[in-house]
Design a protein around this motif. Sequence first.
Motif, PDB file in Angstrom:
ATOM      1  N   ASP A   1       0.834  -1.033   0.004  1.00 15.04           N
ATOM      2  CA  ASP A   1       0.288   0.059  -0.015  1.00 15.04           C
ATOM      3  C   ASP A   1       0.980   1.271  -0.209  1.00 15.04           C
ATOM      4  O   ASP A   1       2.014   1.199   0.441  1.00 15.04           O
ATOM      5  CB  ASP A   1      -0.853   0.189   1.296  1.00 15.04           C
ATOM      6  CG  ASP A   1      -2.093  -1.112   1.236  1.00 15.04           C
ATOM      7  OD1 ASP A   1      -1.931  -1.680   0.459  1.00 15.04           O
ATOM      8  OD2 ASP A   1      -2.917  -0.888   2.133  1.00 15.04           O
ATOM      9  N   ASP A   2       0.189   2.430  -0.531  1.00 15.84           N
ATOM     10  CA  ASP A   2       0.798   3.691  -0.147  1.00 15.84           C
ATOM     11  C   ASP A   2       1.892   4.104  -1.162  1.00 15.84           C
ATOM     12  O   ASP A   2       2.321   5.222  -1.095  1.00 15.84           O
ATOM     13  CB  ASP A   2       1.158   4.116   1.236  1.00 15.84           C
ATOM     14  CG  ASP A   2      -0.169   3.897   2.300  1.00 15.84           C
ATOM     15  OD1 ASP A   2      -1.055   3.534   1.614  1.00 15.84           O
ATOM     16  OD2 ASP A   2       0.405   3.724   3.417  1.00 15.84           O
TER      17      ASP A   2
ATOM     18  N   HIS B   1      -6.031   2.813  -4.215  1.00 14.80           N
ATOM     19  CA  HIS B   1      -6.115   2.970  -2.827  1.00 14.80           C
ATOM     20  C   HIS B   1      -6.730   4.146  -2.548  1.00 14.80           C
ATOM     21  O   HIS B   1      -7.834   4.395  -1.845  1.00 14.80           O
ATOM     22  CB  HIS B   1      -4.551   2.855  -2.206  1.00 14.80           C
ATOM     23  CG  HIS B   1      -4.470   2.746  -0.696  1.00 14.80           C
ATOM     24  ND1 HIS B   1      -5.444   2.119   0.005  1.00 14.80           N
ATOM     25  CD2 HIS B   1      -3.476   3.099   0.059  1.00 14.80           C
ATOM     26  CE1 HIS B   1      -5.080   2.194   1.343  1.00 14.80           C
ATOM     27  NE2 HIS B   1      -3.971   2.642   1.497  1.00 14.80           N
TER      28      HIS B   1
ATOM     29  N   HIS C   1      -5.172   9.975   0.121  1.00 15.85           N
ATOM     30  CA  HIS C   1      -5.038   9.218   1.460  1.00 15.85           C
ATOM     31  C   HIS C   1      -5.127   9.888   2.567  1.00 15.85           C
ATOM     32  O   HIS C   1      -4.717   9.741   3.739  1.00 15.85           O
ATOM     33  CB  HIS C   1      -3.629   8.547   1.426  1.00 15.85           C
ATOM     34  CG  HIS C   1      -3.400   7.363   2.229  1.00 15.85           C
ATOM     35  ND1 HIS C   1      -3.380   7.338   3.669  1.00 15.85           N
ATOM     36  CD2 HIS C   1      -3.724   5.895   2.086  1.00 15.85           C
ATOM     37  CE1 HIS C   1      -3.175   6.021   4.114  1.00 15.85           C
ATOM     38  NE2 HIS C   1      -3.450   5.448   3.122  1.00 15.85           N
TER      39      HIS C   1
HETATM   40 ZN   LIG Z   1      -2.965   3.194   3.086  1.00 12.34          ZN
END
Ligand SMILES: [Zn+2]
Length: 324
Positions: free
Chosen positions: A131-132, A178, A182
């Motif tokens: 992720d990220d 995602h 964020h």
């Molecule tokens: Zn994340």
Amino acid sequence: MKFFKSPVNLTFIAVILLLVAGLIFSVAVITEKNSDIKELQTEVTSNNSEIQSANERITEIEAQLGSITEENNKVKSELEKAQQEKDKLTQENSTLKKSIEQMSAAKQQKAQTAVAQSAAKGERICYLTFDDGPSENTLKILEILKKYNAKATFFVIDTNKIDYVKQIYSEGHTVGLHSASHRYDEIYTSFDAYFADLAAISDKVKNLIGVKSKIIRFPGGSSNSKCNFMPELVKQVAEKGYFYFDWNVDSCDASGNNVSYTKIKNSVLSSAVTKNSICVLMHDTDAKSTTVTALPEIIEGLQAQGYVFKALTADSYGYHHNID
Ligand SMILES: [Zn+2]
């Protein structure tokens, strides 16, 4: 004058004079009455003419009212029709939404059965997820995955290394969505805010790899405490054709700064031992160099446990935190 000396004559003259005076008085009174009547007659005539115009105006307004009433009835009937159409569509939509919900649940069940069957045959499935990213570690992660011929899934955000999604995709991994920003305090304020953010990262990825990704992961997962409308949000993403994925193994690489690579490795391997299929949460950010360090040993350790590495697809089991 002898004539005027006779009382009879005088009386006669007086009577004559009285009669003449009476006549003159009567004529005067009648003349005055006549003029009054004339005046009233003129007023009657003038009123009659006004009554006539008032009648004409009434007829005209009645005609207008008739046409307005007709138009009103027409509009009312159109309104009724539109209302019925809306009710019908709403009803249809609610049936369709229910079907989507049931089909999604059935699909999850089927995917879960499939991984259990694989496990029964001795093949345990591992979905490594990052992720990220993309970040300055992405290329190192890709190199390790290539070395072990392992496929993985990257849930990307809008970083300054977003171009790396092209390489992620071309090497056979799944590019999942995602979030663009964020930022929990923005995306979880409303459905519109969430979907606007999702559309932003979706468009970015589509422009780079040429296909629209339908694989998503909610920032914080579907069990995060920042979003207070998650039960409805998971339904809405499904209605829009997305498939969301949580995880059942946490590498704990985001549990603090500079988490030791042994802690990351042990978190994954010890958790994997007790499961048939796993979806492993890891992070691909500049600060997560220990994740990169731990990755080869994680892969080797999981291989030793009988795991094979696959990239998530729309048909994969979702590892949902709240539902399954
Ligand atoms: Zn994340």
